[in-house]
Write a protein that holds these residues in place. Structure first.
Motif, short mmCIF file in Angstrom:
data_model
loop_
_atom_site.label_atom_id
_atom_site.label_comp_id
_atom_site.label_asym_id
_atom_site.label_seq_id
_atom_site.Cartn_x
_atom_site.Cartn_y
_atom_site.Cartn_z
N UNK A 1 0.82 -1.21 0.00
CA UNK A 1 0.00 0.00 0.00
C UNK A 1 0.86 1.26 0.00
N UNK A 2 1.97 1.21 0.72
CA UNK A 2 2.88 2.36 0.71
C UNK A 2 3.49 2.56 -0.67
N UNK A 3 3.82 1.44 -1.30
CA UNK A 3 4.38 1.49 -2.65
C UNK A 3 3.38 2.14 -3.62
N UNK A 4 2.11 1.81 -3.44
CA UNK A 4 1.07 2.40 -4.27
C UNK A 4 1.06 3.92 -4.15
N UNK A 5 1.18 4.41 -2.94
CA UNK A 5 1.18 5.86 -2.72
C UNK A 5 2.38 6.50 -3.41
N UNK A 6 3.53 5.91 -3.21
CA UNK A 6 4.76 6.47 -3.80
C UNK A 6 4.66 6.46 -5.33
N UNK A 7 4.19 5.36 -5.89
CA UNK A 7 4.07 5.26 -7.34
C UNK A 7 3.06 6.26 -7.89
N UNK A 8 1.93 6.41 -7.19
CA UNK A 8 0.92 7.36 -7.65
C UNK A 8 1.47 8.77 -7.70
N UNK A 9 2.19 9.15 -6.66
CA UNK A 9 2.75 10.51 -6.62
C UNK A 9 3.73 10.73 -7.78
N UNK A 10 4.54 9.73 -8.08
CA UNK A 10 5.49 9.89 -9.17
C UNK A 10 4.77 9.98 -10.51
N UNK A 11 3.77 9.13 -10.69
CA UNK A 11 3.03 9.18 -11.97
C UNK A 11 2.28 10.50 -12.11
N UNK A 12 1.69 10.98 -11.02
CA UNK A 12 1.02 12.28 -11.07
C UNK A 12 2.01 13.38 -11.44
N UNK A 13 3.18 13.32 -10.84
CA UNK A 13 4.18 14.35 -11.14
C UNK A 13 4.57 14.32 -12.62
N UNK A 14 4.74 13.11 -13.14
CA UNK A 14 5.11 13.00 -14.56
C UNK A 14 4.03 13.60 -15.45
N UNK A 15 2.78 13.32 -15.12
CA UNK A 15 1.68 13.88 -15.93
C UNK A 15 1.67 15.39 -15.82
N UNK A 16 1.79 15.90 -14.61
CA UNK A 16 1.74 17.35 -14.42
C UNK A 16 2.94 18.05 -15.05
N UNK A 17 4.11 17.42 -14.98
CA UNK A 17 5.29 18.00 -15.64
C UNK A 17 5.01 18.18 -17.13
N UNK A 18 4.35 17.19 -17.72
CA UNK A 18 4.10 17.26 -19.16
C UNK A 18 2.96 18.23 -19.48
N UNK A 19 1.96 18.29 -18.62
CA UNK A 19 0.84 19.19 -18.86
C UNK A 19 1.21 20.65 -18.64
N UNK A 20 1.96 20.89 -17.59
CA UNK A 20 2.19 22.27 -17.18
C UNK A 20 3.62 22.75 -17.41
N UNK A 21 4.49 21.85 -17.89
CA UNK A 21 5.86 22.26 -18.16
C UNK A 21 6.80 21.88 -17.05
N UNK A 22 8.08 21.84 -17.42
CA UNK A 22 9.08 21.57 -16.40
C UNK A 22 10.03 20.46 -16.77
N UNK A 23 9.74 19.73 -17.86
CA UNK A 23 10.65 18.64 -18.23
C UNK A 23 11.81 19.16 -19.04
#
Lengths: 54, 169
Positions: free
Chosen positions: B147-169
């Protein structure tokens, strides 16, 4: 695909973590950004991807 | 159709921010409008992250966090360090060689093997991979780890999506 349980019956997840995860999922589903049908389709797709029968 | 949530499109470059700062920048953090629901998501995501690090060995979760970040190509999370995890930069830098590097013990290897399988194809994780984690952490420890791994993975995937949507990569 049906699988046998990998942990013993009655095994529980840390209560704070379980509550927070449930709260995050519920808050996400409540967002008005996406219509309910699309939200449900995405939820079912995620459940299938995670092999989650619940 | 319900009203659309109004995201702040002027979030600016996210590349140099921590994931926590990215979440605050995108969802609004304390400044978020509760009527939009974004504040609830932000609060629950933050609570889940805190609970994940409290429920699982910070050392294990840090190793797995960086491994996930490498596999998903999230530079911000690869470079980030979690205070108090007890993992050295040298060890994190060697994480690609966890199967053979003697600095990784059997528990590290069991959890990293699980993590790699989890990221690549979560539905096909085999019994032996789970059993190796259970052998060391027990049933509840294994459940908390996943369950902890799920949280960590979700945060990373969210960040990747937001980086691409809003810039920063």
């Amino acid at each position: 695909m049906e699988r046998s349980a990998r942990v013993a019956p009655g095994t529980s997840v840390d209560g704070t973590l379980r509550t927070a995860l449930g709260g995050f999922a519920a808050a996400t589903v409540r967002l008005p950004t996406v219509d309910p049908v699309t939200t449900e389709i995405v939820r079912l797709r995620c459940a299938h991807h995670h092999d989650c029968g619940t | 159709m319900p009203d659309c949530v109004s995201y702040d499109r002027s979030v600016g470059s996210l590349g140099q921010l921590t994931t926590e700062d990215v979440i605050t920048r995108v969802l609004g953090g304390d400044r978020a409008d509760h009527r939009s629901g974004l504040a609830d998501v932000s609060e629950q995501l933050r609570a889940a992250n805190e609970a994940a690090w409290a429920a699982t060995s910070p050392r294990l979760l840090e190793l797995c966090r960086v491994r996930i970040a490498i596999l998903l190509g999230c530079a911000g999370e690869v470079d980030a360090r979690t205070p108090g995890s007890g993992v050295s930069d040298d060890l994190l830098g060697a994480i690609r060689s966890w199967p053979t590097d003697p600095r990784f013990d059997v528990l590290d290897r069991a959890c990293l093997a699980f993590t790699e399988h989890y990221v690549i194809d979560v539905a096909s994780i085999d019994d032996d991979t789970v059993a190796a984690v259970r052998e060391h952490l027990g049933d509840e420890g294994a459940a908390n780890f996943v369950n902890s791994l799920l949280v960590v993975e979700q945060r990373i995937r969210l960040r990747l999506v937001w980086d691409r949507l809003f810039g920063g990569m």
